[in-house]
Design a protein around this motif. Structure first.
Motif, PDB file in Angstrom:
ATOM      1  N   VAL A 282     -78.046  20.397 108.950  1.00  0.00           N
ATOM      2  CA  VAL A 282     -78.351  18.965 108.922  1.00  0.00           C
ATOM      3  C   VAL A 282     -79.864  18.792 108.954  1.00  0.00           C
ATOM      4  O   VAL A 282     -80.551  19.405 109.766  1.00  0.00           O
ATOM      5  N   GLY A 283     -80.371  17.951 108.055  1.00  0.00           N
ATOM      6  CA  GLY A 283     -81.796  17.663 107.998  1.00  0.00           C
ATOM      7  C   GLY A 283     -82.065  16.207 108.346  1.00  0.00           C
ATOM      8  O   GLY A 283     -81.134  15.432 108.593  1.00  0.00           O
ATOM      9  N   TYR A 284     -83.338  15.842 108.354  1.00  0.00           N
ATOM     10  CA  TYR A 284     -83.704  14.458 108.652  1.00  0.00           C
ATOM     11  C   TYR A 284     -85.003  14.114 107.939  1.00  0.00           C
ATOM     12  O   TYR A 284     -85.767  14.993 107.525  1.00  0.00           O
ATOM     13  N   THR A 285     -85.256  12.836 107.823  1.00  0.00           N
ATOM     14  CA  THR A 285     -86.544  12.342 107.362  1.00  0.00           C
ATOM     15  C   THR A 285     -86.797  11.006 108.037  1.00  0.00           C
ATOM     16  O   THR A 285     -85.851  10.282 108.376  1.00  0.00           O
ATOM     17  N   SER A 286     -88.058  10.698 108.256  1.00  0.00           N
ATOM     18  CA  SER A 286     -88.412   9.421 108.880  1.00  0.00           C
ATOM     19  C   SER A 286     -88.163   8.282 107.901  1.00  0.00           C
ATOM     20  O   SER A 286     -88.533   8.364 106.730  1.00  0.00           O
ATOM     21  N   LEU A 287     -87.525   7.233 108.386  1.00  0.00           N
ATOM     22  CA  LEU A 287     -87.346   6.017 107.601  1.00  0.00           C
ATOM     23  C   LEU A 287     -88.476   5.034 107.875  1.00  0.00           C
ATOM     24  O   LEU A 287     -88.906   4.304 106.991  1.00  0.00           O
ATOM     25  N   ASP A 288     -88.948   4.998 109.117  1.00  0.00           N
ATOM     26  CA  ASP A 288     -90.044   4.105 109.478  1.00  0.00           C
ATOM     27  C   ASP A 288     -90.724   4.616 110.734  1.00  0.00           C
ATOM     28  O   ASP A 288     -90.208   5.490 111.424  1.00  0.00           O
ATOM     29  N   LEU A 289     -91.887   4.072 110.982  1.00  0.00           N
ATOM     30  CA  LEU A 289     -92.640   4.359 112.202  1.00  0.00           C
ATOM     31  C   LEU A 289     -93.350   3.072 112.570  1.00  0.00           C
ATOM     32  O   LEU A 289     -94.185   2.577 111.811  1.00  0.00           O
ATOM     33  N   ASN A 290     -92.992   2.508 113.723  1.00  0.00           N
ATOM     34  CA  ASN A 290     -93.596   1.271 114.188  1.00  0.00           C
ATOM     35  C   ASN A 290     -94.506   1.620 115.360  1.00  0.00           C
ATOM     36  O   ASN A 290     -94.025   2.030 116.416  1.00  0.00           O
TER      37      ASN A 290
ATOM     38  N   GLN B  92     -81.023   6.961 120.466  1.00  0.00           N
ATOM     39  CA  GLN B  92     -79.651   6.881 119.975  1.00  0.00           C
ATOM     40  C   GLN B  92     -79.549   7.731 118.724  1.00  0.00           C
ATOM     41  O   GLN B  92     -80.456   7.733 117.888  1.00  0.00           O
ATOM     42  N   ARG B  93     -78.441   8.480 118.614  1.00  0.00           N
ATOM     43  CA  ARG B  93     -78.212   9.265 117.399  1.00  0.00           C
ATOM     44  C   ARG B  93     -76.782   9.075 116.953  1.00  0.00           C
ATOM     45  O   ARG B  93     -75.852   9.246 117.728  1.00  0.00           O
ATOM     46  N   GLY B  94     -76.639   8.718 115.691  1.00  0.00           N
ATOM     47  CA  GLY B  94     -75.319   8.597 115.090  1.00  0.00           C
ATOM     48  C   GLY B  94     -75.125   9.684 114.045  1.00  0.00           C
ATOM     49  O   GLY B  94     -75.845  10.682 114.027  1.00  0.00           O
ATOM     50  N   ARG B  95     -74.168   9.478 113.158  1.00  0.00           N
ATOM     51  CA  ARG B  95     -73.913  10.472 112.105  1.00  0.00           C
ATOM     52  C   ARG B  95     -74.941  10.397 110.990  1.00  0.00           C
ATOM     53  O   ARG B  95     -75.244  11.403 110.367  1.00  0.00           O
ATOM     54  N   ARG B  96     -75.488   9.207 110.725  1.00  0.00           N
ATOM     55  CA  ARG B  96     -76.392   9.033 109.582  1.00  0.00           C
ATOM     56  C   ARG B  96     -77.817   8.641 109.948  1.00  0.00           C
ATOM     57  O   ARG B  96     -78.726   8.817 109.138  1.00  0.00           O
ATOM     58  N   THR B  97     -77.993   8.077 111.126  1.00  0.00           N
ATOM     59  CA  THR B  97     -79.338   7.671 111.538  1.00  0.00           C
ATOM     60  C   THR B  97     -79.565   7.999 113.004  1.00  0.00           C
ATOM     61  O   THR B  97     -78.618   8.201 113.763  1.00  0.00           O
ATOM     62  N   ALA B  98     -80.830   8.038 113.364  1.00  0.00           N
ATOM     63  CA  ALA B  98     -81.216   8.235 114.763  1.00  0.00           C
ATOM     64  C   ALA B  98     -82.410   7.338 115.052  1.00  0.00           C
ATOM     65  O   ALA B  98     -83.217   7.045 114.157  1.00  0.00           O
ATOM     66  N   LEU B  99     -82.526   6.921 116.282  1.00  0.00           N
ATOM     67  CA  LEU B  99     -83.647   6.116 116.744  1.00  0.00           C
ATOM     68  C   LEU B  99     -84.343   6.881 117.859  1.00  0.00           C
ATOM     69  O   LEU B  99     -83.696   7.357 118.792  1.00  0.00           O
ATOM     70  N   ALA B 100     -85.655   7.004 117.729  1.00  0.00           N
ATOM     71  CA  ALA B 100     -86.440   7.720 118.741  1.00  0.00           C
ATOM     72  C   ALA B 100     -87.676   6.909 119.093  1.00  0.00           C
ATOM     73  O   ALA B 100     -88.098   6.021 118.338  1.00  0.00           O
ATOM     74  N   GLU B 101     -88.257   7.229 120.238  1.00  0.00           N
ATOM     75  CA  GLU B 101     -89.520   6.618 120.629  1.00  0.00           C
ATOM     76  C   GLU B 101     -90.497   7.721 121.012  1.00  0.00           C
ATOM     77  O   GLU B 101     -90.096   8.853 121.308  1.00  0.00           O
ATOM     78  N   ALA B 102     -91.780   7.384 120.986  1.00  0.00           N
ATOM     79  CA  ALA B 102     -92.816   8.315 121.429  1.00  0.00           C
ATOM     80  C   ALA B 102     -93.860   7.537 122.206  1.00  0.00           C
ATOM     81  O   ALA B 102     -94.186   6.392 121.860  1.00  0.00           O
ATOM     82  N   ARG B 103     -94.370   8.180 123.249  1.00  0.00           N
ATOM     83  CA  ARG B 103     -95.392   7.582 124.112  1.00  0.00           C
ATOM     84  C   ARG B 103     -96.576   8.531 124.171  1.00  0.00           C
ATOM     85  O   ARG B 103     -96.394   9.715 124.480  1.00  0.00           O
ATOM     86  N   LEU B 104     -97.767   8.020 123.884  1.00  0.00           N
ATOM     87  CA  LEU B 104     -98.996   8.814 123.926  1.00  0.00           C
ATOM     88  C   LEU B 104     -99.816   8.384 125.132  1.00  0.00           C
ATOM     89  O   LEU B 104    -100.125   7.189 125.281  1.00  0.00           O
ATOM     90  N   THR B 105    -100.149   9.352 125.994  1.00  0.00           N
ATOM     91  CA  THR B 105    -100.944   9.057 127.183  1.00  0.00           C
ATOM     92  C   THR B 105    -102.212   9.908 127.195  1.00  0.00           C
ATOM     93  O   THR B 105    -102.268  10.979 126.582  1.00  0.00           O
ATOM     94  N   ASP B 106    -103.233   9.416 127.877  1.00  0.00           N
ATOM     95  CA  ASP B 106    -104.485  10.167 128.001  1.00  0.00           C
ATOM     96  C   ASP B 106    -104.436  11.058 129.242  1.00  0.00           C
ATOM     97  O   ASP B 106    -103.418  11.122 129.943  1.00  0.00           O
TER      98      ASP B 106
ATOM     99  N   ALA C 169     -94.601   4.203 119.967  1.00  0.00           N
ATOM    100  CA  ALA C 169     -93.986   4.071 118.650  1.00  0.00           C
ATOM    101  C   ALA C 169     -92.477   4.194 118.753  1.00  0.00           C
ATOM    102  O   ALA C 169     -91.946   4.839 119.659  1.00  0.00           O
ATOM    103  N   THR C 170     -91.812   3.548 117.806  1.00  0.00           N
ATOM    104  CA  THR C 170     -90.393   3.789 117.590  1.00  0.00           C
ATOM    105  C   THR C 170     -90.248   4.273 116.153  1.00  0.00           C
ATOM    106  O   THR C 170     -91.049   3.922 115.283  1.00  0.00           O
ATOM    107  N   SER C 171     -89.233   5.089 115.927  1.00  0.00           N
ATOM    108  CA  SER C 171     -89.007   5.654 114.604  1.00  0.00           C
ATOM    109  C   SER C 171     -87.517   5.742 114.331  1.00  0.00           C
ATOM    110  O   SER C 171     -86.753   6.170 115.192  1.00  0.00           O
ATOM    111  N   SER C 172     -87.124   5.337 113.140  1.00  0.00           N
ATOM    112  CA  SER C 172     -85.757   5.531 112.667  1.00  0.00           C
ATOM    113  C   SER C 172     -85.774   6.722 111.731  1.00  0.00           C
ATOM    114  O   SER C 172     -86.688   6.861 110.917  1.00  0.00           O
TER     115      SER C 172
END
Length: 171
Positions: free
Chosen positions: A105-113, A135-149, A158-161
């Protein structure tokens, strides 16, 4: 007396053939691939060398990467370019999704907010970017990232689908 200094700075880096590492995609789970990269069994992708990303940590559903801000990351305003910050966020969010994927199974980013909250300079110290799957389903996943100093202050969020898809079976 006149002082003359060469204002030019330079940087040299090298990387391994990315096709060699890509050949393992689909043959191992995402977590196995990232752990092999962290252990040095597989070469890191060229982007990690290009922007000088340092440590990476991975567990199922979570990834962390670090970067020490350098002058070569700067934009014309004298701060780290938003593209470098976005690359860290995209890497942490996308790779956190990757850790949940089975072989084949592979993936690619749909968006990055991205939300930029503070400027970053070399004085910010080591940046740490942590990504997590929300959240991860069969066709899409939602992730977040936090950058700290280095002081633990939130620099960007950021959030990314991601789109999940079956990979062709390895030959």
């Amino acid at each position: 007396m006149t002082q003359t200094q060469d204002p030019t700075r330079s940087r040299t880096f090298s990387w391994s053939d990315p096709v060699a590492g890509a050949a393992h995609v689909g043959r191992r789970s995402g977590l196995e691939l990232l752990r092999a990269m962290i252990a040095g069994e597989l070469a890191a992708p060229p982007i990690m060398h290009l922007i000088d990303m340092a440590r990476m940590e991975a567990e199922e559903g979570r990834v962390a990467v670090e970067l020490m801000p350098q002058e070569f990351h700067y934009n014309p305003l004298g701060t780290v370019h938003g593209g470098v910050i976005s690359t860290l966020l995209d890497t942490a969010a996308g790779c956190s999704v990757h850790t949940t994927l089975p072989a084949g199974v592979g993936y690619t980013s749909l968006d990055l907010n991205v939300k930029f909250l503070r400027p970053v300079t070399v004085a910010s110290g080591t940046l740490r970017c942590e990504g997590a799957v929300l959240q991860r389903g069969r066709r899409t996943a939602l992730a977040e990232a936090r950058l700290t100093d280095a002081q633990g202050r939130l620099i960007a969020h950021a959030t990314s689908s991601c789109l999940l898809f079956p990979l062709d079976p390895p030959a």
